[in-house]
Design an enzyme around this catalytic site. Structure first.
Site, PDB file in Angstrom:
ATOM      1  N   HIS A 198     -22.325  21.571  43.156  1.00 45.61           N
ATOM      2  CA  HIS A 198     -21.737  20.461  42.410  1.00 45.61           C
ATOM      3  C   HIS A 198     -20.658  19.766  43.245  1.00 45.61           C
ATOM      4  CE1 HIS A 198     -21.009  18.688  38.374  1.00 45.61           C
ATOM      5  NE2 HIS A 198     -19.907  18.321  38.994  1.00 45.61           N
TER       6      HIS A 198
ATOM      7  N   GLU B 108     -42.713  20.974  48.977  1.00 45.48           N
ATOM      8  CA  GLU B 108     -41.501  21.712  49.370  1.00 45.48           C
ATOM      9  C   GLU B 108     -41.731  23.216  49.412  1.00 45.48           C
ATOM     10  OE1 GLU B 108     -38.323  20.752  46.626  1.00 45.48           O
ATOM     11  OE2 GLU B 108     -39.655  20.758  44.897  1.00 45.48           O
TER      12      GLU B 108
ATOM     13  N   ASP C 298     -35.949  22.566  50.380  1.00 42.71           N
ATOM     14  CA  ASP C 298     -36.649  23.765  49.917  1.00 42.71           C
ATOM     15  C   ASP C 298     -37.710  24.212  50.915  1.00 42.71           C
ATOM     16  OD1 ASP C 298     -35.518  24.715  47.480  1.00 42.71           O
ATOM     17  OD2 ASP C 298     -36.146  22.830  46.556  1.00 42.71           O
TER      18      ASP C 298
ATOM     19  N   CYS D 191     -37.547  13.228  51.314  1.00 43.40           N
ATOM     20  CA  CYS D 191     -36.277  13.043  50.600  1.00 43.40           C
ATOM     21  C   CYS D 191     -35.316  14.215  50.782  1.00 43.40           C
ATOM     22  CB  CYS D 191     -36.520  12.775  49.122  1.00 43.40           C
ATOM     23  SG  CYS D 191     -37.320  14.153  48.272  1.00 43.40           S
TER      24      CYS D 191
HETATM   25  C1  PEP Z   1     -35.637  19.196  48.639  1.00 45.65           C
HETATM   26  O1  PEP Z   1     -35.886  20.346  48.258  1.00 45.65           O
HETATM   27  O2  PEP Z   1     -35.708  18.839  49.823  1.00 45.65           O
HETATM   28  C2  PEP Z   1     -35.204  18.157  47.671  1.00 45.65           C
HETATM   29  C3  PEP Z   1     -35.045  16.912  48.038  1.00 45.65           C
HETATM   30  O3  PEP Z   1     -34.947  18.529  46.401  1.00 45.65           O
HETATM   31  P1  PEP Z   1     -33.614  19.304  45.930  1.00 45.65           P
HETATM   32  O4  PEP Z   1     -32.618  19.203  47.039  1.00 45.65           O
HETATM   33  O5  PEP Z   1     -33.148  18.623  44.684  1.00 45.65           O
HETATM   34  O6  PEP Z   1     -34.135  20.692  45.703  1.00 45.65           O
HETATM   35 MG    MG Z   2     -36.220  20.814  46.216  1.00 49.71          MG
END
Ligand code: PEP
Ligand code: MG
Length: 582
Positions: A190, A432, A456, A503
């Site tokens: 957070h 992921e 991930d 992302c």
């Molecule tokens: C990721 O796992 O790369 C992702 C963008 O999702 P989060 O960071 O929300 O798990």
């Molecule tokens: Mg993720």
């Protein structure tokens, strides 16, 4: 001088004296009071309740102005607790019948209330933190203990803490808090998310920074390289000041890029999108030159309140994003709760291995009414904009089929009810998990797009917990195995003619831009503040150059070699990023 390496979570250089925020342990022993004092205790309690309410309202208004309505709603729950007549009656009962001090009554009632919370659905167990937060505030106001407040500082400061609570981070005095350094946390904590949204340089996962500072020495936070320097010598101080000045000038120079397209020198058009957690962040994505939202992490809708959002609350949040985006694309990711997104120790039945447990799509498929409410809201909102639906952590093709069939079913219901919706909404998955990357061709036949989640993907490929500071040095997307998976997913997407975006955090890391372009990536989605730097890099290179970088990478067997190679080539393209003159 002490130099510590942590996890860089919010960029920028900050130099100031520090303030340590501790865990505020209050002494509430010796609870008995005489009958004659109960009136005084009740009065003290009322005073503390009134002051606490005032403080929270101020904090809420402040947060609303600085971060937005969505983040400010964190405090609705705090206010609700202070006005809860059942709790207030219990405080009174403690003081009057058991003849205890107001402090003791507050602590014992709220601690047993916190325990009750643990018996609620697991994602609500996180709210226990807020109950502790309120307990501390009331005790502080009862005991009159003067604590350093990061909500109202009279000088510039670096905040050092073991960890920060949600209300501490959101309520920080933006004028004076110049940087943050914490022992705990990872890039998805957070603290990290709000620090990024506020643009405050931050380094987390430093393990024992709170024990390393004393006196009132200066501290340097380097939020780009994840370095904290305590009591720097004159040379280091000058070097960092110089680095900061060059970097600031460089960042300002990037403002000019906002309206320019992300196009390479050999005219390949690249799409640059932003990642958001709250609808209010759309504004900064667009201001930084983003062309839409490549990842909307909707789990923050669940984490901000004390209950599951209603369909209307989902709908309103999505419409707010759509209104701010106009006709730009928006990828709304369905709930990705679980693992690091709530605290297992507070769950009713803690999972032994939460990252491998019931999280994300798995959680949704086990809680179908909740999943359907979110899908209804997304389908309804999507008639107003260019909305795509993104499923997280899909590992098994059956999960995808089941999710798609729930979407079809919800669309049929909406059709029967005569409610406007978009039945043919494009649906895609986060890639992921290594299993999904390896089976990308099968998934590609059944989805409209891929979004690669490297945060991930790295942790699952390398068996490294992304939030554990003890193994943070092993967490890198530059590992040849991770790069091979990324390359295969992009190649499969191209083959099947479906768009592939990325992302994870590396989408906003300029040291990866050339390589990702060379691997064939044409859509990047990153934290808003990183958009200008990535665009600058894209506009400075050709795809031919990028492909050469990707070719060179295949010669290396270790992530260390790859990292230094990428750093060297990026340094040549934008030396300003490294504090050097162009
Ligand atoms: C990721 O796992 O790369 C992702 C963008 O999702 P989060 O960071 O929300 O798990
Ligand atoms: Mg993720």
């Amino acid at each position: 001088m002490i130099r510590k390496k942590g996890i860089a979570v919010s960029p920028g250089i900050a130099i100031a004296q520090f303030i340590v925020i501790d865990n505020e342990e209050f002494d509430i022993s010796e609870p008995a009071v005489s009958g004659a004092q109960t009136g005084d205790e009740l009065e003290r309690l009322q005073g503390a309740l009134d002051v606490s309410k005032r403080e929270i309202l101020e904090l809420q208004n402040y947060t609303q102005d600085r971060i937005g309505k969505e983040a400010a709603r964190i405090f609705d729950f705090h206010l609700g607790l202070l006005e809860d007549q059942v709790l207030i009656d219990k405080f009174h009962e403690g003081i009057e019948s058991s003849q205890v001090t107001a402090e003791y009554a507050v602590a014992s009632v709220l601690r047993s209330y916190a325990k009750e919370f643990l018996d609620m659905p697991e994602y609500l167990a996180e709210r226990v933190k807020d109950v502790y937060d309120i307990e501390k505030r009331l005790l502080r106001n009862l005991t009159g203990q003067e604590r350093p407040s990061i909500g109202n500082l009279n000088r510039d400061a670096i905040i050092i803490a073991h960890d920060l609570t949600p209300s501490q981070t959101a309520g920080m005095d933006r004028r004076h808090v110049k940087g943050i350094a914490t022992d705990a946390g990872g890039a998805t904590s957070h603290t990290a998310i709000v620090a990024r949204a506020l643009g405050i340089p931050a380094v987390v996962g430093l393990e024992n920074i709170t024990a390393s500072v004393k006196g009132n020495e200066h501290v340097i936070i380097d939020g780009n390289r994840g370095i904290v320097i305590i009591d720097p010598d004159t040379d280091t101080l000058l070097e960092c000041q110089n680095f900061g000045a060059i970097q600031n000038a460089f960042l300002h120079s990037l403002d000019a890029l906002q309206l320019l397209p992300a196009v390479t020198t050999d005219k390949h058009e690249i799409t640059l999108l932003g990642n958001i957690e709250f609808p209010e962040e759309v504004k900064s994505v667009l201001e930084k030159g983003g062309e839409g939202i490549g990842l909307y992490r909707t789990e923050f809708l669940f984490l901000r309140g004390d209950r599951e959002p209603t369909e209307e609350e989902h709908y309103e949040a999505y419409c707010e994003v759509i209104r701010a985006c106009g006709n730009k694309p928006i990828l709304i990711r369905t709930l990705d709760l679980g693992a690091d997104k709530y605290t297992q120790s507070r769950a009713r039945t803690p999972e032994r291995n939460p990252f491998l447990g019931c999280r994300s799509i798995r959680f949704c498929l086990q809680n179908i009414p909740l999943f359907r409410r979110q899908i209804r809201a997304i389908l309804r909102a999507s008639v107003n904009g260019d909305v795509h639906m993104l499923f997280p952590l899909v590992t098994n093709i059956m999960e995808l089929r089941q999710a798609k069939s729930i979407v079809r079913d919800v669309a049929e219901d909406l059709e029967e009810e005569g409610i406007p919706h978009r039945p043919d909404i494009p649906m895609g998955i986060m890639v992921e998990v290594p299993a999904t990357a390896l089976q990308a061709d099968a998934f590609a036949r059944e989805v409209d797009f891929f979004s690669i989640g490297t945060n991930d993907l790295v942790q699952y490929t390398l068996a490294v917990d992304r939030g554990n500071e003890k193994v943070a040095s092993l967490f890198t997307a530059a590992h040849p195995a991770v790069l091979r998976l990324i390359r295969e997913v992009i190649r499969t997407g191209l083959q099947h003619e479906i768009p592939v975006s990325l992302c994870g955090e590396i989408a906003g890391d300029p040291e990866f831009t050339l390589l990702l372009l060379g691997l064939g990536l044409r859509k990047f989605s990153c934290t808003p503040s990183a958009i200008p730097e990535v665009k600058k890099l894209i506009r400075s290179v050709s795809i031919k150059q990028a492909m050469e970088v990707a070719r060179q990478i295949s010669r290396f067997d270790s992530d260390k070699e790859i990292t230094s190679y990428l750093r060297a080539v990026t340094r040549k393209v934008i030396p300003e990023f490294y504090g050097e003159e162009a």
